[in-house]
Scaffold this motif. Structure first.
Motif, PDB file in Angstrom:
ATOM      1  N   PHE A 234      53.590  18.576   9.884  1.00 51.07           N
ATOM      2  CA  PHE A 234      52.641  18.091   8.872  1.00 51.07           C
ATOM      3  C   PHE A 234      53.108  16.755   8.318  1.00 51.07           C
ATOM      4  O   PHE A 234      52.315  15.836   8.136  1.00 51.07           O
ATOM      5  CB  PHE A 234      52.545  19.081   7.705  1.00 51.07           C
ATOM      6  CG  PHE A 234      51.672  20.268   7.982  1.00 51.07           C
ATOM      7  CD1 PHE A 234      50.978  20.376   9.177  1.00 51.07           C
ATOM      8  CD2 PHE A 234      51.525  21.277   7.051  1.00 51.07           C
ATOM      9  CE1 PHE A 234      50.178  21.467   9.438  1.00 51.07           C
ATOM     10  CE2 PHE A 234      50.719  22.373   7.298  1.00 51.07           C
ATOM     11  CZ  PHE A 234      50.047  22.472   8.494  1.00 51.07           C
ATOM     12  N   GLU A 235      54.407  16.689   8.040  1.00 47.31           N
ATOM     13  CA  GLU A 235      54.964  15.473   7.457  1.00 47.31           C
ATOM     14  C   GLU A 235      54.666  14.266   8.351  1.00 47.31           C
ATOM     15  O   GLU A 235      54.242  13.217   7.867  1.00 47.31           O
ATOM     16  CB  GLU A 235      56.469  15.691   7.321  1.00 47.31           C
ATOM     17  CG  GLU A 235      57.180  14.743   6.399  1.00 47.31           C
ATOM     18  CD  GLU A 235      58.690  14.982   6.458  1.00 47.31           C
ATOM     19  OE1 GLU A 235      59.119  16.129   6.222  1.00 47.31           O
ATOM     20  OE2 GLU A 235      59.424  14.028   6.765  1.00 47.31           O
ATOM     21  N   VAL A 238      51.047  13.396   8.264  1.00 38.52           N
ATOM     22  CA  VAL A 238      50.710  12.690   7.029  1.00 38.52           C
ATOM     23  C   VAL A 238      51.045  11.201   7.142  1.00 38.52           C
ATOM     24  O   VAL A 238      50.248  10.348   6.748  1.00 38.52           O
ATOM     25  CB  VAL A 238      51.427  13.340   5.826  1.00 38.52           C
ATOM     26  CG1 VAL A 238      51.362  12.447   4.608  1.00 38.52           C
ATOM     27  CG2 VAL A 238      50.829  14.697   5.510  1.00 38.52           C
ATOM     28  N   PHE A 262      59.308   8.714  -1.264  1.00 33.41           N
ATOM     29  CA  PHE A 262      60.058   9.961  -1.346  1.00 33.41           C
ATOM     30  C   PHE A 262      61.479   9.690  -1.834  1.00 33.41           C
ATOM     31  O   PHE A 262      62.014  10.409  -2.658  1.00 33.41           O
ATOM     32  CB  PHE A 262      60.062  10.621   0.040  1.00 33.41           C
ATOM     33  CG  PHE A 262      60.499  12.048   0.009  1.00 33.41           C
ATOM     34  CD1 PHE A 262      59.669  13.018  -0.530  1.00 33.41           C
ATOM     35  CD2 PHE A 262      61.728  12.430   0.509  1.00 33.41           C
ATOM     36  CE1 PHE A 262      60.057  14.336  -0.572  1.00 33.41           C
ATOM     37  CE2 PHE A 262      62.126  13.748   0.477  1.00 33.41           C
ATOM     38  CZ  PHE A 262      61.290  14.703  -0.064  1.00 33.41           C
ATOM     39  N   TRP A 271      59.597  16.566 -10.162  1.00 34.68           N
ATOM     40  CA  TRP A 271      58.232  16.039 -10.044  1.00 34.68           C
ATOM     41  C   TRP A 271      58.011  15.322  -8.720  1.00 34.68           C
ATOM     42  O   TRP A 271      56.933  14.829  -8.443  1.00 34.68           O
ATOM     43  CB  TRP A 271      57.927  15.079 -11.202  1.00 34.68           C
ATOM     44  CG  TRP A 271      57.828  15.825 -12.491  1.00 34.68           C
ATOM     45  CD1 TRP A 271      58.795  15.954 -13.438  1.00 34.68           C
ATOM     46  CD2 TRP A 271      56.706  16.578 -12.958  1.00 34.68           C
ATOM     47  NE1 TRP A 271      58.348  16.749 -14.459  1.00 34.68           N
ATOM     48  CE2 TRP A 271      57.076  17.142 -14.198  1.00 34.68           C
ATOM     49  CE3 TRP A 271      55.425  16.836 -12.444  1.00 34.68           C
ATOM     50  CZ2 TRP A 271      56.222  17.947 -14.939  1.00 34.68           C
ATOM     51  CZ3 TRP A 271      54.566  17.636 -13.180  1.00 34.68           C
ATOM     52  CH2 TRP A 271      54.972  18.189 -14.409  1.00 34.68           C
ATOM     53  N   ARG A 272      59.065  15.256  -7.923  1.00 37.60           N
ATOM     54  CA  ARG A 272      59.012  14.470  -6.697  1.00 37.60           C
ATOM     55  C   ARG A 272      57.827  14.849  -5.802  1.00 37.60           C
ATOM     56  O   ARG A 272      56.991  14.027  -5.460  1.00 37.60           O
ATOM     57  CB  ARG A 272      60.324  14.719  -5.963  1.00 37.60           C
ATOM     58  CG  ARG A 272      60.554  13.901  -4.749  1.00 37.60           C
ATOM     59  CD  ARG A 272      61.844  14.413  -4.117  1.00 37.60           C
ATOM     60  NE  ARG A 272      62.465  13.402  -3.305  1.00 37.60           N
ATOM     61  CZ  ARG A 272      63.616  13.612  -2.655  1.00 37.60           C
ATOM     62  NH1 ARG A 272      64.249  14.760  -2.772  1.00 37.60           N
ATOM     63  NH2 ARG A 272      64.123  12.670  -1.910  1.00 37.60           N
ATOM     64  N   MET A 273      57.771  16.112  -5.448  1.00 33.21           N
ATOM     65  CA  MET A 273      56.716  16.527  -4.534  1.00 33.21           C
ATOM     66  C   MET A 273      55.354  16.544  -5.209  1.00 33.21           C
ATOM     67  O   MET A 273      54.325  16.402  -4.565  1.00 33.21           O
ATOM     68  CB  MET A 273      57.038  17.909  -3.960  1.00 33.21           C
ATOM     69  CG  MET A 273      58.109  17.896  -2.906  1.00 33.21           C
ATOM     70  SD  MET A 273      57.715  16.784  -1.542  1.00 33.21           S
ATOM     71  CE  MET A 273      56.334  17.657  -0.801  1.00 33.21           C
ATOM     72  N   VAL A 274      55.332  16.730  -6.511  1.00 33.50           N
ATOM     73  CA  VAL A 274      54.053  16.710  -7.220  1.00 33.50           C
ATOM     74  C   VAL A 274      53.441  15.317  -7.106  1.00 33.50           C
ATOM     75  O   VAL A 274      52.269  15.161  -6.745  1.00 33.50           O
ATOM     76  CB  VAL A 274      54.252  17.101  -8.705  1.00 33.50           C
ATOM     77  CG1 VAL A 274      52.957  16.935  -9.469  1.00 33.50           C
ATOM     78  CG2 VAL A 274      54.766  18.533  -8.807  1.00 33.50           C
ATOM     79  N   SER A 277      52.428  14.474  -3.519  1.00 38.49           N
ATOM     80  CA  SER A 277      51.156  15.058  -3.073  1.00 38.49           C
ATOM     81  C   SER A 277      49.965  14.439  -3.793  1.00 38.49           C
ATOM     82  O   SER A 277      48.891  14.275  -3.199  1.00 38.49           O
ATOM     83  CB  SER A 277      51.169  16.579  -3.218  1.00 38.49           C
ATOM     84  OG  SER A 277      51.805  16.989  -4.383  1.00 38.49           O
ATOM     85  N   MET A 278      50.159  14.073  -5.066  1.00 37.76           N
ATOM     86  CA  MET A 278      49.064  13.404  -5.775  1.00 37.76           C
ATOM     87  C   MET A 278      48.710  12.096  -5.076  1.00 37.76           C
ATOM     88  O   MET A 278      47.527  11.776  -4.883  1.00 37.76           O
ATOM     89  CB  MET A 278      49.482  13.068  -7.216  1.00 37.76           C
ATOM     90  CG  MET A 278      49.615  14.254  -8.130  1.00 37.76           C
ATOM     91  SD  MET A 278      48.039  14.909  -8.615  1.00 37.76           S
ATOM     92  CE  MET A 278      47.667  13.793  -9.951  1.00 37.76           C
ATOM     93  N   LEU A 280      49.220  11.310  -2.043  1.00 38.03           N
ATOM     94  CA  LEU A 280      48.587  11.633  -0.764  1.00 38.03           C
ATOM     95  C   LEU A 280      47.093  11.916  -0.959  1.00 38.03           C
ATOM     96  O   LEU A 280      46.238  11.351  -0.267  1.00 38.03           O
ATOM     97  CB  LEU A 280      49.299  12.859  -0.186  1.00 38.03           C
ATOM     98  CG  LEU A 280      48.908  13.292   1.200  1.00 38.03           C
ATOM     99  CD1 LEU A 280      49.193  12.171   2.176  1.00 38.03           C
ATOM    100  CD2 LEU A 280      49.703  14.528   1.591  1.00 38.03           C
ATOM    101  N   ILE A 281      46.780  12.743  -1.925  1.00 43.95           N
ATOM    102  CA  ILE A 281      45.370  13.107  -2.162  1.00 43.95           C
ATOM    103  C   ILE A 281      44.569  11.868  -2.567  1.00 43.95           C
ATOM    104  O   ILE A 281      43.498  11.593  -2.031  1.00 43.95           O
ATOM    105  CB  ILE A 281      45.267  14.196  -3.251  1.00 43.95           C
ATOM    106  CG1 ILE A 281      45.959  15.483  -2.786  1.00 43.95           C
ATOM    107  CG2 ILE A 281      43.814  14.472  -3.602  1.00 43.95           C
ATOM    108  CD1 ILE A 281      46.131  16.514  -3.884  1.00 43.95           C
ATOM    109  N   MET A 284      43.880   9.481   0.238  1.00 44.12           N
ATOM    110  CA  MET A 284      42.841   9.973   1.139  1.00 44.12           C
ATOM    111  C   MET A 284      41.451   9.808   0.511  1.00 44.12           C
ATOM    112  O   MET A 284      40.494   9.463   1.184  1.00 44.12           O
ATOM    113  CB  MET A 284      43.098  11.446   1.470  1.00 44.12           C
ATOM    114  CG  MET A 284      44.251  11.671   2.412  1.00 44.12           C
ATOM    115  SD  MET A 284      43.979  11.006   4.066  1.00 44.12           S
ATOM    116  CE  MET A 284      44.855   9.484   4.027  1.00 44.12           C
ATOM    117  N   ILE A 285      41.369  10.047  -0.802  1.00 45.97           N
ATOM    118  CA  ILE A 285      40.057   9.939  -1.437  1.00 45.97           C
ATOM    119  C   ILE A 285      39.595   8.485  -1.491  1.00 45.97           C
ATOM    120  O   ILE A 285      38.445   8.174  -1.191  1.00 45.97           O
ATOM    121  CB  ILE A 285      40.086  10.559  -2.857  1.00 45.97           C
ATOM    122  CG1 ILE A 285      40.246  12.083  -2.728  1.00 45.97           C
ATOM    123  CG2 ILE A 285      38.829  10.216  -3.640  1.00 45.97           C
ATOM    124  CD1 ILE A 285      40.379  12.807  -4.036  1.00 45.97           C
TER     125      ILE A 285
END
Lengths: 316, 295, 393, 258
Positions: A234-235, A238, A262, A271-274, A277-278, A280-281, A284-285
């Motif tokens: 997945f990584e 992405v 990262f 909060w790193r992955m939060v 992922s934000m 990333l989202i 994409m949007i």
């Protein structure tokens, strides 16, 4: 054309030399070198997956499996059997390519999401084989692998991967692959041997994923099956999609930005992955085609276009 | 290997399979309507389980916990769809997929930040009793409940999709979103409803799962989510009865492999190998229609 | 081909990358000036698959650091813990260790929580000549590479090695429980679990016991009934489950519900307050574990730690937390004896750790840099750990 | 005409889809240089027959011979390589590729340079690519698309997309060109232009053409011979005059203007 190609190589060699000088002069410390190697490994992975996913349009999420084959085979060659690294590297790449061939063929019947889950399954099976095999250390994996990879290896590895894949893409073979992505039925009606090109994409993609695996195994001292689970696939996916499917430059830039992001967020581990992922989202949007999706960066640099656009991403 | 042993393992397989099927129902439902592999499904499942954890800690019983978890998850599903997927409705499939992966990471890590990464024990809210069928063959009440709930929910879903107005709208949207819009169907509402139902199912599955395997943690949805996805694909993703059959098949295969001495390490390997084999011979899953692209 | 300009672009980004890559880390120390602190770099799994271990361990480390600092620090200097997340990945762990050394200039490295990630940092510590103490990595080869027959000079640990716990419990099964046959049920995806399984097997067999079956599961599995149904038909006296509490809790619960009454045994991976919630109090009866200490121990040192931990984090510490806590005191002890932050001296001091009084017992490091400390065998009775026997190494 | 060689022959070709005979026992013969039409009401099986002839589907029964060899079961690309190229009812361009690249794809099967010479950028690669490019540009000139060669195909107006699709098919140097409803969606003026284009193609490229068309005017206007398919069966064949007056055809098209 010919000239531009060689100018490109020359410039990148200069870059190589400058970084090498900085390393030799101990201006860049080990952490920067670690980061450069990791970037290089990620770039090779992303660029090679881009050939399968981005250019040929085959939805594969088993790339970590190919990577693990390169890592394990090369490590077995060097650490368990005592051969030299170049030979181990070559065997790792070839073994991964063979796996690409084996996986490429039966899954050709599958399309879209079904292909995706089948490749994911293959990747997991490969991982389980390593996990259940005590010769390669089982869950502990292989440790004590000598560090051989360095800036030179990784630089030329990236260079070869990018040049080979770009050279394929910018040729009739690449156009054939893209035509498969764009419309498989029409491609076949135009005389394109769809099977052949899908398999080529899988084999070449797997070859370089194996190379990335071998480099990473011989830099980070050890390998273990958990490093190659579907989350790793997945990584890589992405990296490719965020940078821009079907754009080599986009893929490279996307990989660099994400790897850096990262690294940067290490400041706030919880909060790193939060945040990751934000971002990333949101990317994409707001940029569904990726940062450089469908934008052939080279176009901006063609005569006339360069000075005005300066690298912004408008549709060509 | 005695007959009793085989029957007992079959019961074990069906019991785990029905959990997979329960999660797969929501997966397949969302996929059926908007062709999105909603990778965040497993994480909605975890939110459902945690909701159940808090309601159970607060002393609420099974039914109330289930209802609250389903409501919370339905709301969460609608919010996710509204914020993350709707802006991408016309984007390439892979883009929405990456967004789904992003949502999945986000939920997991928000969970870790707020709830901690450690697994917590789930309070006992169901009095479990074990029934001996004959000899050594036993089945417990939770296994029975899960199986019944899964079959009933599948039937209800099948009814909703094929016999009700909203179901008709869903099928229309699934078939051709543009045409459905032109026919006066409110596509956004229909998709929201789909997410609400699919996520409520994930929430229910989360609570049931946490009762059956009494612990909750923010990453608990990853593996069941993947397994449910495999089950859905095995049965033919998008097809509701397929999720049940795929789930049960996966459960029975896994149990079958583990029931053979020394084979337990190959459980997932065999499961994936069977998946690939089935796909090679039946590229759209067991129940999937072999849709030919119209040339 | 038309790549020249692209290469410039990529080059530019790469250069920017390297310029930016040097990032700060989270410092949890009291003082910021460099001369009067002792910097400890904690390379831990704070996110990713085993975030539960890393975060718990960091809690233990931070508690110890605060206690030491409020008691005046070491040699007049305060401790400062710089934690960095390796995301439960081996390659990240190498990079994190390098970063802590080259960017944060730590004096001592701690971590990682699991063996795989620790292996990835071992060579960094060796090459950079920075002493590294892992609180909880149990793989035998971490401190002493048996294949190359070479001691990793700068690497130490604060926990048992895999082979010790397996041996302790095999002896306990054979001698105390008089068991003649056992089933081994391993977490195949955990190197720790496999290590314990291996040493249990060889010791138990050497004592004349018989291993009637070896089965395995994977981390994050939840349903164990298929294998347990098989184990039940074998009717063993002991089931050896050297896993972590999350899976073990479910295994114990499901086994008891299926009517398996055999003794179930494990190692320190079981030790977490959540185990009782997951498995259920009654189900845990007739289960035994080897551990460093027991949280029920009336010893004032243990009580003080448990109370302080509860007060700070509102939960009972698990094995990871207590090991992190003890490891931090071990580092402080070594620095104190070294009398300076000279890396070589700290290394020597760590290697000479003798009769260090930790919460987990009296610790001395042997020539392989592994702790020689007693293990306790605990029995669960109605959800409470009760002391059964103490095993000297 | 009689002296001409037979190019394509379908003998008793059938295709069953899930028990349903989409095409049954169809016979069809096309000689070198002919311009043949295939008509029939909606759902008659015209496109299915096209797909059978071009290898998209394999016949359940019967034989298809192209240029003297049996081609049953060959893949579409193999049939294309033997000299049959087609267009599609719903235009299937390579949307994200440029106009030029779309045409260049057709030359892949005759490429002089293999993958390795491209990877290593050997002289044969540069020569092969330059040849392809040159030929493709020549082609675009013929079709008045040269000025648009760098445009992304999906951005072209509809009529030009049709033209491009035909140009792309012709670039494959086929002996037989199969056109599936080329006039679909065109206005009368465009249709007239298309008729002229088709005639011109036949004369210029000296190839055989088989076309499916709904627009009767177009079919009657350009085709020398017409086949009529109804409910999967070939109900008539002959010159436009014969077809116009054939009672079976009129019946099949009852209610539709012939």
């Amino acid at each position: 054309m010919n000239k531009r190609f060689f100018i490109g190589i020359a410039i990148s060699l200069v870059f190589y030399g400058v970084v090498q000088a900085l390393i030799s002069g101990e201006i860049l410390n080990d952490f920067y070198i670690d980061t450069l190697v990791m970037l290089g490994v990620n770039i090779i992975l992303a660029v090679s997956l881009n050939l399968i996913n981005g250019f040929t349009g085959q939805f594969s999420i088993g790339h970590a499996g190919f990577m693990s084959i390169g890592a394990y085979v090369s490590a077995i060659m060097t650490t368990n059997l005592g051969y030299s690294f170049p030979l181990g590297l070559l065997c790792g790449c070839l073994a991964a390519a063979v796996a690409g061939l084996i996986i490429g063929f039966p899954t050709l019947r599958l399309k879209g999401d079904y292909l995706a889950i089948a490749t994911l399954g293959f990747g997991e099976i490969i991982r389980i084989v390593w996990l259940n095999n005590d010769y390669v250390g089982g869950a502990a994996g292989l440790n004590g692998i000598e560090r051989v990879t360095n800036w030179s290896w990784i630089f030329f590895g990236v260079l070869v991967a990018v040049v080979v894949i770009q050279n394929i893409v910018k040729s009739t073979h690449g156009r054939a692959m893209i035509s498969v992505r764009e419309n498989e039925i029409a491609a076949e009606a135009m005389g394109i041997n769809v099977t052949k090109y899908k398999v080529i994409a899988f084999v070449v993609g797997a070859f370089f994923a194996g190379m990335a695996g071998a480099f990473s195994a011989h830099y980070f001292y050890g390998i273990a099956p958990t490093s190659y689970n579907f989350m790793k696939s997945f990584e890589i996916l992405v990296f490719v999609v965020l940078g821009g499917l079907g754009s080599t430059a986009g893929t490279i830039i996307g990989t660099i930005l994400l790897t850096l992001l990262f690294t940067y967020l290490q400041d706030i581990p919880e909060w790193r992955m939060v945040i990751y992922s934000m971002i990333l989202i949101l990317t994409m949007i707001f940029r569904p085609k990726g940062l450089l999706g469908n934008v052939d960066v080279t176009k901006f640099f063609k005569k006339g276009g360069a000075s005005k656009n300066g690298g912004t991403t408008t549709t060509p | 290997m005695t007959f009793d042993y085989i029957v007992q393992q079959l019961i074990n397989g069906i019991s785990i399979g029905s959990i997979y099927a329960l999660i797969a129902l929501g997966y397949t439902m969302v996929y059926g309507i908007i062709k999105l592999i909603n990778f965040a499904h497993g994480d909605v499942f975890f939110v459902g389980a945690y909701t159940g954890y808090f309601t159970a800690k607060a002393g609420l019983g099974l039914i109330l916990s289930l209802i609250i978890a389903m409501a919370v998850c339905a709301l969460l599903g609608v919010i996710i769809e509204r914020l993350a997927y709707r802006p991408l409705r016309n984007a390439a499939r892979i883009v929405i997929l990456i967004t789904a992966i992003g949502v999945s990471f986000l939920l997991e890590n928000l969970g870790i930040v707020t709830l901690g990464a450690q697994a917590q024990g789930f309070p006992d809210i169901v009095n479990k009793s074990t029934y001996t069928l004959w000899g050594d063959v036993t089945i417990d009440s939770i296994q029975l409940i899960v199986l019944v709930v899964t079959v009933v929910l599948m039937a209800v879903l099948q009814y909703v999709v094929h016999r009700t107005k909203i179901g008709k709208a869903m099928r229309a949207v699934s078939f051709d979103m543009e045409a459905a819009r032109l026919m006066g169907i409110n596509v956004d509402t229909t998709i929201s409803a789909t997410f609400a139902i699919g996520s409520a199912l994930a929430g229910a599955a989360g609570v049931v799962f946490a009762i059956m395997y009494p612990s909750v943690d923010p990453l608990m949805g990853v593996i069941p989510g993947l397994k449910a996805f495999v089950a859905a694909v095995l049965g033919g993703i998008g097809i509701i009865p397929g999720a049940l059959v795929g789930g049960l098949l996966l459960g029975v295969v896994e149990t079958g492999v583990q029931s053979i001495p020394g084979m337990s390490l190959w459980r997932d390997g065999v499961a994936f190998a069977i998946l690939i084999l089935i796909l090679i011979f039946k590229p759209t899953g067991l129940f999937g229609k072999n849709v030919r692209e119209k040339v | 081909m038309m790549m020249s300009k692209k290469f410039i672009a990529v080059t530019a980004v790469l250069t920017a990358t390297t310029a930016l890559a040097g990032c700060g880390s989270k410092s949890t120390g009291s003082s910021s000036s460099n001369g009067d602190t002792i910097k400890i770099g904690a390379n831990l799994e704070l996110t990713g698959a085993v975030a539960a271990f890393g975060t718990s361990q960091l809690n233990g480390i931070k508690l110890a650091m605060e206690e030491i600092n409020s008691a005046g620090g070491v040699n007049g200097k305060k401790l400062e813990v710089v934690s960095a997340d390796n995301a439960s990945k081996k390659d990240e762990s190498t990079r994190t260790a390098t970063k802590l050394i080259t960017e944060d200039k730590v004096d001592v490295l701690m971590g990682a929580a699991i063996s795989g990630d620790t292996f990835a940092a071992v060579e960094v510590a060796n090459n950079k000549k920075i002493p590294m103490l892992t609180p909880s990595a149990t793989n035998d080869d971490i401190t002493f590479d048996h294949k190359k027959n070479k001691l990793n000079d700068y690497v130490f640990r604060a926990c048992f090695i895999d082979s010790f716990q397996g041996k302790v419990m095999a002896d306990f099964s054979a001698d105390n429980l008089k068991a003649k046959n056992a089933v081994i049920y391993t977490d195949n995806s955990s190197d720790y679990s496999k290590g314990l399984a291996k040493s249990f097997k060889s010791e138990f067999e050497s004592k004349g016991g018989k291993i009637v079956a070896e089965e395995s599961y994977q981390t994050k599995d939840t349903d164990f009934k298929a294998v347990l149904t098989r184990i039940k038909t074998l009717n063993p006296e002991v089931i050896w489950v050297p896993g972590y509490y999350e899976e073990v809790g479910k295994i114990v619960k499901q086994a008891r519900e299926m009517g398996i009454t055999a003794a179930i045994e494990g190692g320190d991976g079981w030790d977490a307050p959540q185990l009782v919630d997951i498995a259920g109090k009654e189900n845990l009866n007739n289960t035994f574990i080897s551990n460093h200490y027991t949280s029920e121990d009336p010893d004032p040192k243990v009580r003080k730690f448990i109370d302080a931990f509860k007060a700070k984090y509102n939960t009972v510490p698990d094995a990871m937390a207590v090991l992190g806590y003890d490891a931090t005191y071990m580092v402080a002890d070594a620095v104190k004896r070294a009398g300076s932050t000279d890396k070589e001296k700290i290394k020597e001091a760590l290697a000479n750790t003798k009769n260090f009084e930790g919460v987990t017992g009296k610790i001395s490091l042997d020539k392989n840099h592994d702790p020689v400390k007693a293990a306790v065998v605990l029995e669960y009775k109605d959800g409470k750990q009760t002391f059964n026997t103490k095993v000297q190494p | 005409m009689a002296a001409q060689q037979q190019l394509l022959k379908a003998e008793k070709v059938s295709r069953v889809f899930g028990g349903l005979k989409a095409v049954s026992d169809v016979n069809l013969e096309i000689n070198d240089g002919e311009l043949v039409g295939l008509i029939g009401p909606n759902g008659a099986g015209k496109t299915t027959l096209f797909n059978l002839l071009t290898g998209v589907y394999e016949p359940s029964d019967g034989d298809i011979t192209f240029s003297g060899t049996r081609v049953n079961g060959l893949k579409p690309y193999q049939i294309t390589k033997r000299g049959a190229a087609r267009t599609f009812q719903n235009i299937r361009l390579f949307g994200e590729m440029t106009v030029l690249e779309n045409v260049m794809v057709a030359y892949n099967m005759h490429a002089q340079h293999n993958l390795f010479s491209s990877i290593l950028r050997l002289p044969t690669h540069f020569k092969g690519e330059a040849d392809m490019r040159e030929k493709a540009i020549e082609f675009l000139k013929i079709f008045n698309l040269e000025s648009k060669k760098d445009e992304i195909a999906k951005n072209l107006p509809y009529g030009e997309q049709r033209r491009l699709e035909i140009a792309r098919a012709l670039a494959a140097k086929p002996k037989l060109l199969l056109l599936d409803e080329p006039a679909a969606g065109m206005n009368p003026q465009e249709t007239t232009d298309l008729m002229n284009l088709i005639r011109w193609i036949r004369d210029e490229f000296k190839i055989t053409i088989l076309l499916i068309e709904h627009d009767m005017g177009l079919v009657m206007g350009v085709c020398e011979r017409i086949y009529v398919l109804d409910r999967g069966q070939m109900i008539a064949s002959g010159t436009p005059e014969q077809i116009r007056t054939n009672p079976k055809v009129i019946e099949a098209y009852l209610g539709q203007e012939v």
